[in-house]
Write an enzyme that holds these catalytic residues in place. Structure first.
Site, PDB file in Angstrom:
ATOM      1  N   LYS A 104      65.812 -32.925 -16.414  1.00 45.50           N
ATOM      2  CA  LYS A 104      65.999 -31.753 -15.547  1.00 45.50           C
ATOM      3  C   LYS A 104      65.495 -30.473 -16.217  1.00 45.50           C
ATOM      4  O   LYS A 104      65.071 -29.530 -15.535  1.00 45.50           O
ATOM      5  CB  LYS A 104      67.465 -31.646 -15.089  1.00 45.50           C
ATOM      6  CG  LYS A 104      68.482 -31.348 -16.180  1.00 45.50           C
ATOM      7  CD  LYS A 104      68.684 -29.883 -16.434  1.00 45.50           C
ATOM      8  CE  LYS A 104      69.483 -29.636 -17.697  1.00 45.50           C
ATOM      9  NZ  LYS A 104      69.649 -28.215 -17.999  1.00 45.50           N
TER      10      LYS A 104
ATOM     11  N   THR B 278      69.934 -26.084 -12.585  1.00 48.82           N
ATOM     12  CA  THR B 278      68.984 -25.578 -13.583  1.00 48.82           C
ATOM     13  C   THR B 278      67.705 -25.062 -12.921  1.00 48.82           C
ATOM     14  O   THR B 278      67.143 -24.055 -13.353  1.00 48.82           O
ATOM     15  CB  THR B 278      68.652 -26.672 -14.613  1.00 48.82           C
ATOM     16  OG1 THR B 278      69.860 -27.303 -15.017  1.00 48.82           O
ATOM     17  CG2 THR B 278      67.977 -26.097 -15.839  1.00 48.82           C
TER      18      THR B 278
HETATM   19  O1  LIG Z   1      69.825 -22.797 -19.753  1.00 53.31           O
HETATM   20  P1  LIG Z   1      69.280 -24.184 -19.693  1.00 53.31           P
HETATM   21  O2  LIG Z   1      67.989 -24.273 -18.951  1.00 53.31           O
HETATM   22  O3  LIG Z   1      69.255 -24.828 -21.045  1.00 53.31           O
HETATM   23  O4  LIG Z   1      70.304 -25.053 -18.807  1.00 53.31           O
HETATM   24  C1  LIG Z   1      71.653 -25.004 -19.114  1.00 53.31           C
HETATM   25  C2  LIG Z   1      72.406 -26.225 -18.625  1.00 53.31           C
HETATM   26  O5  LIG Z   1      71.849 -27.397 -19.151  1.00 53.31           O
HETATM   27  C3  LIG Z   1      72.565 -26.305 -17.141  1.00 53.31           C
HETATM   28  O6  LIG Z   1      73.395 -27.390 -16.821  1.00 53.31           O
END
Ligand SMILES: O=P(O)(O)OC[C@H](O)CO
Ligand SMILES: NC(=O)c1ccc[n+]([C@@H]2O[C@H](COP(=O)([O-])OP(=O)(O)OC[C@H]3O[C@@H](n4cnc5c(N)ncnc54)[C@H](O)[C@@H]3O)[C@@H](O)[C@H]2O)c1
Length: 345
Positions: free
Chosen positions: A204, A261
């Site tokens: 993701k 995300t």
């Molecule tokens: O800020 P990111 O893109 O690392 O995403 C944060 C978390 O994994 C969201 O669930």
């Protein structure tokens, strides 16, 4: 004393937890545990971070404006943090986890539950985080649990309601962890599919980078939705090749985290991609991240290699790798994705 077990009921308990890593998610997860009534000691690499948490109840660098619970302890001494822990939460970036854990290994209490917060695949070995942890700590796979879901740290630190997935092959262990981190604003569900949960968490970030790039190019909701949906399709293909349960990808750790995300301006991965889409170089986007980790930038390469190894097509991960590391311009990158051979959904 490790792994306290209540004698009468045989119930496994997690009463004391060491959280190693005081970045955004480590600090927030330590708050969740403390709010759930669990004793927590948060380890920070830099002494001044631990000292400010202890003295002012705030992590100014990573969670400004959030008051941390008075029961939360903080230290820059890993031996102190780990002493007497029933569970150790590893809250460091995927690509440094091996090295970090190797240094802590002699201090790990016997029988301790090891919990990964990291969402990535190790570039040098193509291993998932739970595999790296079991290998470095030299423990059975059922000693390792993973936390993954739509969990933007800032929102959780502000106590906005969310749910997550705790994955572990040992049911009693994961139920004890579930009890240790359940609060009025944080609802963890258990799952035994570590492979699916970890593949979803790593992929993701890469799809969020692609959404960020698309947003930086000025594209709208149709493009985002297309990337999210086709991103889920390629995540599911890789998961299937690695033995994941397909249902995991429809759950919180799959679609849930992917949507959060890819949509949220709080996501470091999405923000990083947006900068690339606006024409910044990788180095410029890295500088703007101020040392905070955008895991997808390295995981896109690891996932592309993993996909190749298993004969799985992952066109979005492939293009994200080339935009990040081979100077592919985002505009022809989008055209390349759409110009692929026509096929049924
Ligand atoms: O800020 P990111 O893109 O690392 O995403 C944060 C978390 O994994 C969201 O669930
Ligand atoms: N922030 C979130 O919203 C969030 C939510 C869910 C999962 N995650 C995942 O949790 C993991 C940690 O993320 P985070 O948001 O806390 O990251 P961060 O960049 O905010 O903090 C990383 C922490 O690791 C520490 N660290 C220890 N050794 C390090 C080293 N050798 N190099 C760099 N840093 C080192 C840093 O000092 C810092 O405290 C990542 O895999 C991320 O994908 C983050």
């Amino acid at each position: 004393m490790a792994e306290r077990v209540v004698a009468e009921s045989g119930e496994r308990r997690i009463d004391r937890v060491a959280v190693l890593g005081a970045g955004s998610w480590g600090t927030t997860f330590a708050k969740v545990l403390a709010d759930a009534g669990t004793q927590v000691c948060l380890w920070a690499r830099r002494a001044h971070v631990a000292e400010t948490v202890e003295r002012k109840r705030v992590n100014e660098e990573y969670l400004p404006g959030v008051t941390l619970p008075g029961t939360l302890k903080a230290t820059d001494d890993s031996a102190e943090a780990l002493s007497g822990a029933d569970a150790v939460v590893l809250a460091v970036p995927s690509q440094t986890l091996r090295e970090n854990l190797a240094s802590w290994r002699p201090l790990l209490p016997e029988g301790v539950t090891l919990v990964s917060l990291a969402k990535g695949v190790e570039l040098s070995t193509l291993k998932r985080m739970s595999q790296v942890i079991a290998e470095v700590a030299d423990v059975a796979a059922d000693r390792v649990a993973v936390v993954s879901g739509p969990n933007l740290a800032k929102e959780i630190a502000l106590e906005q309601p969310t749910a997550t997935v705790l994955a572990c092959s040992d049911h009693d262990r994961v139920v004890a962890l579930q009890r240790a981190c359940s609060t009025g604003y944080f609802r963890p569900y258990t799952n035994t599919d570590l492979v699916g949960v970890e593949v979803a968490g790593a992929c993701k970030n890469v799809i969020a980078l692609a959404c960020g790039v698309a947003s930086g190019l000025g594209y709208g909701s149709n493009t985002m939705s297309t990337l999210i949906t086709r991103g889920l399709a390629e995540t599911g293909r890789l998961g299937a090749a690695l033995g994941a349960d397909p249902m995991t990808f429809a759950g919180l750790a799959g679609m849930g985290d992917l949507a959060a995300t890819c949509i949220s301006p709080l996501s470091r991965n999405r923000t990083f991609g947006e900068r690339l889409g606006r024409g910044e170089s990788l180095a410029e986007a890295q500088r703007a991240a101020h040392g905070q980790v955008a895991e997808g930038v390295k995981s896109c390469t690891a996932l592309r290699e993993l996909a190749k190894r298993h004969g799985v097509e992952m066109p979005i991960a492939e293009v994200v790798h080339r935009v990040c590391h081979e100077d592919l311009d985002p505009v022809p990158a989008a055209a390349e994705l759409l110009g692929r051979e026509p096929k049924p959904e």
